[in-house]
Motif scaffolding. Structure first.
Motif, mmCIF file in Angstrom:
data_model
loop_
_atom_site.group_PDB
_atom_site.id
_atom_site.type_symbol
_atom_site.label_atom_id
_atom_site.label_comp_id
_atom_site.label_asym_id
_atom_site.label_seq_id
_atom_site.Cartn_x
_atom_site.Cartn_y
_atom_site.Cartn_z
ATOM 1 N N ILE A 164 -62.831 -33.976 83.722
ATOM 2 C CA ILE A 164 -61.848 -33.974 84.801
ATOM 3 C C ILE A 164 -62.604 -33.829 86.119
ATOM 4 N N TYR A 165 -62.147 -34.539 87.131
ATOM 5 C CA TYR A 165 -62.664 -34.371 88.485
ATOM 6 C C TYR A 165 -61.484 -34.036 89.392
ATOM 7 N N MET A 166 -61.633 -32.982 90.194
ATOM 8 C CA MET A 166 -60.578 -32.621 91.124
ATOM 9 C C MET A 166 -61.073 -32.774 92.556
ATOM 10 N N LEU A 167 -60.143 -32.835 93.487
ATOM 11 C CA LEU A 167 -60.522 -32.922 94.890
ATOM 12 C C LEU A 167 -61.281 -31.656 95.276
ATOM 13 N N PRO A 168 -62.347 -31.777 96.069
ATOM 14 C CA PRO A 168 -63.097 -30.571 96.467
ATOM 15 C C PRO A 168 -62.216 -29.498 97.099
ATOM 16 N N SER A 169 -61.195 -29.913 97.799
ATOM 17 C CA SER A 169 -60.292 -28.949 98.450
ATOM 18 C C SER A 169 -59.454 -28.154 97.452
ATOM 19 N N GLU A 170 -59.378 -28.624 96.205
ATOM 20 C CA GLU A 170 -58.563 -27.958 95.181
ATOM 21 C C GLU A 170 -59.386 -27.053 94.262
ATOM 22 N N VAL A 171 -60.706 -27.083 94.406
ATOM 23 C CA VAL A 171 -61.577 -26.382 93.462
ATOM 24 C C VAL A 171 -61.313 -24.878 93.465
ATOM 25 N N LYS A 172 -61.304 -24.281 94.628
ATOM 26 C CA LYS A 172 -61.153 -22.827 94.722
ATOM 27 C C LYS A 172 -59.830 -22.366 94.131
ATOM 28 N N ALA A 173 -58.778 -23.143 94.361
ATOM 29 C CA ALA A 173 -57.446 -22.735 93.909
ATOM 30 C C ALA A 173 -57.210 -22.979 92.427
ATOM 31 N N HIS A 174 -57.836 -24.030 91.856
ATOM 32 C CA HIS A 174 -57.409 -24.465 90.527
ATOM 33 C C HIS A 174 -58.491 -24.563 89.457
ATOM 34 N N LYS A 175 -59.760 -24.667 89.821
ATOM 35 C CA LYS A 175 -60.766 -24.971 88.799
ATOM 36 C C LYS A 175 -60.830 -23.900 87.712
ATOM 37 N N ALA A 176 -61.022 -22.638 88.085
ATOM 38 C CA ALA A 176 -61.127 -21.572 87.092
ATOM 39 C C ALA A 176 -59.841 -21.460 86.278
ATOM 40 N N GLU A 177 -58.702 -21.628 86.952
ATOM 41 C CA GLU A 177 -57.409 -21.562 86.275
ATOM 42 C C GLU A 177 -57.292 -22.658 85.219
ATOM 43 N N TYR A 178 -57.660 -23.882 85.588
ATOM 44 C CA TYR A 178 -57.538 -24.998 84.656
ATOM 45 C C TYR A 178 -58.511 -24.867 83.495
ATOM 46 N N MET A 179 -59.711 -24.368 83.761
ATOM 47 C CA MET A 179 -60.671 -24.175 82.674
ATOM 48 C C MET A 179 -60.122 -23.191 81.644
ATOM 49 N N LYS A 180 -59.505 -22.113 82.116
ATOM 50 C CA LYS A 180 -58.920 -21.132 81.189
ATOM 51 C C LYS A 180 -57.717 -21.721 80.453
ATOM 52 N N MET A 181 -56.865 -22.460 81.177
ATOM 53 C CA MET A 181 -55.692 -23.057 80.547
ATOM 54 C C MET A 181 -56.089 -24.012 79.428
ATOM 55 N N ILE A 182 -57.089 -24.838 79.684
ATOM 56 C CA ILE A 182 -57.536 -25.809 78.682
ATOM 57 C C ILE A 182 -58.162 -25.090 77.489
ATOM 58 N N SER A 183 -58.976 -24.067 77.767
ATOM 59 C CA SER A 183 -59.600 -23.300 76.683
ATOM 60 C C SER A 183 -58.552 -22.623 75.813
ATOM 61 N N ASP A 184 -57.518 -22.069 76.444
ATOM 62 C CA ASP A 184 -56.456 -21.398 75.688
ATOM 63 C C ASP A 184 -55.646 -22.394 74.864
#
Length: 280
Positions: A164-184
């Protein structure tokens, strides 16, 4: 420390500097190590053909660990000696889940050592590749298809990696959250990252550490005789697996904490400096 017989090197952020080049000093150290009989093994999230040509053409290169450990490739024999892929049916499940994530995303898949991406995503990929070198890879090493999930269903081939590639402006808000969501949601996935705005998904059994140990066993080399250099979260398993794990100064905090040694960053001869720790 036992005599090192194999050195695994991550590429982006480790062996390659910010201009995606191997510096002259690092190159000299690699040749010096190879002359002493040490196996130099690139260990990357890229597939083999996506590695820089000057790395693929090293005369001493015998093996490469690619796609975050989904494949160990025998460069001389031109054959795979180890592989671990996401079953194609499970890959489609992941893509269907990715499609439900609300922030703007593009994604791709590695199958049979090549990249594939939805055509409409590749045509609008520029904002998702702020690094010009990485953007070039997204455009050059991805073949567009009309629908990636349908393409995977038609091929019925294991998927080496989803990204997955996200917009750089969205990284701080969503990257860690999405990584955890996908792992779960998919505990059978290994979810990592190698650049600031990407998320990488491999089969849980496919990681750099497992592939590195499989190669070491293939060569009759003990864990204590293996060194590894890395900087990203996708390098954690190989730094832990190796007898001597080295983090780049630019490495993620958890990697620096785990490593036996922290060398200089990738723009200040970190590889050459680190090699001097064990190359006498």
């Amino acid at each position: 420390m036992q005599r090192i017989k194999l050195v695994a090197l991550d590429l982006d952020g480790t062996l390659l500097n910010s201009n995606k080049q191997v510096t002259d000093e690092s190159r000299k150290m690699l040749y010096k190590a190879a002359e002493k009989g040490i196996e130099i093994v690139p260990c990357t999230g890229r597939f083999f053909g996506g590695m820089p040509e000057n790395v693929r053409k090293f005369p001493f290169l015998h093996y490469a660990i690619t796609v975050n450990g989904a494949s160990v490739y025998d460069v001389v024999e031109k054959k795979e000696i180890y592989s671990s892929c996401i079953p194609w049916e499970k890959a489609i499940e992941v893509i269907e889940y990715i499609e439900t994530l609300p922030c703007p995303l593009v994604y791709d898949a590695y199958i049979d050592n090549w990249g594939w991406m939805n055509r409409h995503m590749q045509e609008h990929v520029d904002p998702f590749g702020p690094d010009p070198h990485y953007l070039k890879m997204l455009k050059t090493f991805r073949t567009p298809v009309e629908n990636l999930a349908d393409f995977i269903a038609d091929k019925k081939r294991g998927v080496q990696k989803l990204q997955i590639y996200m917009l750089p402006s969205e990284v701080k808000a969503h990257k860690a959250e999405y990584m955890k969501m996908i792992s779960d949601q998919f505990p059978w996935l290994a979810v990592t990252s190698s650049v600031v705005n990407n998320i990488e998904m491999n089969y849980a059994e496919a990681n750099k550490g497992a592939a590195l140990m499989a190669l070491a066993e293939h060569l009759g080399i003990s864990r204590e005789q293996v060194a590894a250099f890395g900087d990203g979260s996708n390098d954690l398993t190989m730094i832990k697996a190796a007898g001597f794990g080295v983090s780049m100064e630019n490495g993620v905090p958890e990697l620096r904490d785990m490593a036996e040694y922290v060398t200089r960053n990738n723009d200040h001869e970190g590889i050459a400096f680190g090699f001097r720790k064990f190359l006498k």
